[in-house]
Design a protein around this motif. Structure first.
Motif, PDB file in Angstrom:
ATOM      1  N   SER A  40       0.865  -1.177   0.000  1.00  0.00           N
ATOM      2  CA  SER A  40       0.000   0.000   0.000  1.00  0.00           C
ATOM      3  C   SER A  40       0.900   1.224   0.000  1.00  0.00           C
ATOM      4  O   SER A  40       1.812   1.331   0.825  1.00  0.00           O
ATOM      5  N   ILE A  41       0.632   2.143  -0.915  1.00  0.00           N
ATOM      6  CA  ILE A  41       1.474   3.330  -1.069  1.00  0.00           C
ATOM      7  C   ILE A  41       0.647   4.561  -0.699  1.00  0.00           C
ATOM      8  O   ILE A  41      -0.408   4.804  -1.274  1.00  0.00           O
ATOM      9  N   PHE A  42       1.168   5.316   0.279  1.00  0.00           N
ATOM     10  CA  PHE A  42       0.487   6.492   0.806  1.00  0.00           C
ATOM     11  C   PHE A  42       1.291   7.753   0.500  1.00  0.00           C
ATOM     12  O   PHE A  42       2.525   7.729   0.574  1.00  0.00           O
ATOM     13  N   GLY A 122     -15.786  -6.239  -4.530  1.00  0.00           N
ATOM     14  CA  GLY A 122     -15.607  -5.378  -3.360  1.00  0.00           C
ATOM     15  C   GLY A 122     -15.409  -6.143  -2.068  1.00  0.00           C
ATOM     16  O   GLY A 122     -15.665  -5.614  -0.983  1.00  0.00           O
ATOM     17  N   THR A 123     -14.934  -7.390  -2.166  1.00  0.00           N
ATOM     18  CA  THR A 123     -14.763  -8.229  -0.973  1.00  0.00           C
ATOM     19  C   THR A 123     -13.290  -8.459  -0.600  1.00  0.00           C
ATOM     20  O   THR A 123     -13.006  -9.266   0.278  1.00  0.00           O
ATOM     21  N   PHE A 124     -12.383  -7.757  -1.248  1.00  0.00           N
ATOM     22  CA  PHE A 124     -10.954  -7.912  -0.949  1.00  0.00           C
ATOM     23  C   PHE A 124     -10.651  -7.148   0.339  1.00  0.00           C
ATOM     24  O   PHE A 124     -10.541  -5.928   0.346  1.00  0.00           O
ATOM     25  N   LYS A 125     -10.535  -7.858   1.446  1.00  0.00           N
ATOM     26  CA  LYS A 125     -10.459  -7.254   2.779  1.00  0.00           C
ATOM     27  C   LYS A 125      -9.146  -6.537   3.081  1.00  0.00           C
ATOM     28  O   LYS A 125      -9.071  -5.746   4.022  1.00  0.00           O
ATOM     29  N   LEU A 129      -7.764  -3.371   5.698  1.00  0.00           N
ATOM     30  CA  LEU A 129      -6.755  -3.748   6.691  1.00  0.00           C
ATOM     31  C   LEU A 129      -5.488  -2.910   6.550  1.00  0.00           C
ATOM     32  O   LEU A 129      -4.854  -2.576   7.548  1.00  0.00           O
ATOM     33  N   SER A 130      -5.118  -2.549   5.323  1.00  0.00           N
ATOM     34  CA  SER A 130      -3.901  -1.747   5.144  1.00  0.00           C
ATOM     35  C   SER A 130      -4.056  -0.391   5.822  1.00  0.00           C
ATOM     36  O   SER A 130      -3.111   0.115   6.433  1.00  0.00           O
ATOM     37  N   LYS A 132      -6.039   0.271   8.426  1.00  0.00           N
ATOM     38  CA  LYS A 132      -6.026   0.020   9.871  1.00  0.00           C
ATOM     39  C   LYS A 132      -4.617  -0.290  10.363  1.00  0.00           C
ATOM     40  O   LYS A 132      -4.180   0.192  11.418  1.00  0.00           O
ATOM     41  N   HIS A 133      -3.870  -1.106   9.620  1.00  0.00           N
ATOM     42  CA  HIS A 133      -2.508  -1.466  10.027  1.00  0.00           C
ATOM     43  C   HIS A 133      -1.590  -0.247  10.023  1.00  0.00           C
ATOM     44  O   HIS A 133      -0.764  -0.087  10.933  1.00  0.00           O
ATOM     45  N   ARG A 134      -1.744   0.621   9.029  1.00  0.00           N
ATOM     46  CA  ARG A 134      -0.921   1.837   8.970  1.00  0.00           C
ATOM     47  C   ARG A 134      -1.210   2.713  10.186  1.00  0.00           C
ATOM     48  O   ARG A 134      -0.289   3.193  10.844  1.00  0.00           O
ATOM     49  N   ASP A 135      -2.483   2.934  10.488  1.00  0.00           N
ATOM     50  CA  ASP A 135      -2.849   3.740  11.651  1.00  0.00           C
ATOM     51  C   ASP A 135      -2.297   3.135  12.936  1.00  0.00           C
ATOM     52  O   ASP A 135      -1.784   3.854  13.801  1.00  0.00           O
ATOM     53  N   TYR A 136      -2.404   1.813  13.067  1.00  0.00           N
ATOM     54  CA  TYR A 136      -1.888   1.125  14.250  1.00  0.00           C
ATOM     55  C   TYR A 136      -0.377   1.358  14.394  1.00  0.00           C
ATOM     56  O   TYR A 136       0.115   1.687  15.477  1.00  0.00           O
ATOM     57  N   LEU A 137       0.361   1.181  13.299  1.00  0.00           N
ATOM     58  CA  LEU A 137       1.808   1.358  13.349  1.00  0.00           C
ATOM     59  C   LEU A 137       2.191   2.806  13.664  1.00  0.00           C
ATOM     60  O   LEU A 137       3.110   3.056  14.438  1.00  0.00           O
ATOM     61  N   LEU A 138       1.477   3.758  13.079  1.00  0.00           N
ATOM     62  CA  LEU A 138       1.762   5.163  13.374  1.00  0.00           C
ATOM     63  C   LEU A 138       1.489   5.485  14.838  1.00  0.00           C
ATOM     64  O   LEU A 138       2.251   6.236  15.462  1.00  0.00           O
TER      65      LEU A 138
END
Length: 147
Positions: A40-42, A122-125, A129-130, A132-138
């Motif tokens: 995932s690229i932000f 539209g079911t690729f979870k 998650l990317s 949510k995971h980025r927010d968690y890591l930050l």
């Protein structure tokens, strides 16, 4: 990426897309029970630029380090939702040059079509998650920096 020498620009669907620049971030997910990995690229504002999905033979952890065995096929999903299928020619070439087995070739296409189906439905979870995971890591980085 705090500071880069120069931005990295790619082109998809006749659009120039910056994927590396100052304060951009990448998050890689390598699900152990799947045959794909997602990057995932932000941008500097934390907005998604694109998701890059590598089709893999295997994802794992060795000596505490995650790894993936790439099977050449890729899917790019732009922030607009546009889907780009990539590198089918590389997969064909890998099979012809005995870099992969017929079984791995079939696994690549099976996985590729399964992921495409989920993307269209539209079911690729893993996109949610990317984020949510980025927010968690930050949050963890902020916590660590406050200690």
């Amino acid at each position: 990426m705090n500071e880069v020498k120069a931005p990295l620009i790619t082109e998809h669907l006749n659009k120039k897309i910056c994927i590396v620049d100052n304060n951009y971030s990448w998050l890689q997910q390598l699900p152990l029970d799947e045959n794909f990995a997602i990057t995932s690229i932000f941008n500097e504002k934390g907005e998604i630029i694109q998701w890059y999905i590598d089709i893999t033979c295997e994802n794992g952890i060795e000596n505490g380090e995650p790894y993936m065995l790439d099977l050449f096929l890729d899917i790019v999903v732009l922030q607009t939702g546009e889907i780009i299928e990539k590198d089918k020619d590389e997969l064909e070439e890998a099979l012809q040059n005995n870099l992969i087995t017929k079984s791995q070739y079939e696994l690549a296409y099976r996985t590729f079509h399964h992921v495409l189906k989920q993307l269209h439905e539209g079911t690729f979870k893993y996109f949610d998650l990317s984020l949510k995971h980025r927010d968690y890591l930050l949050d963890k980085i902020r916590e660590y920096n406050m200690l």
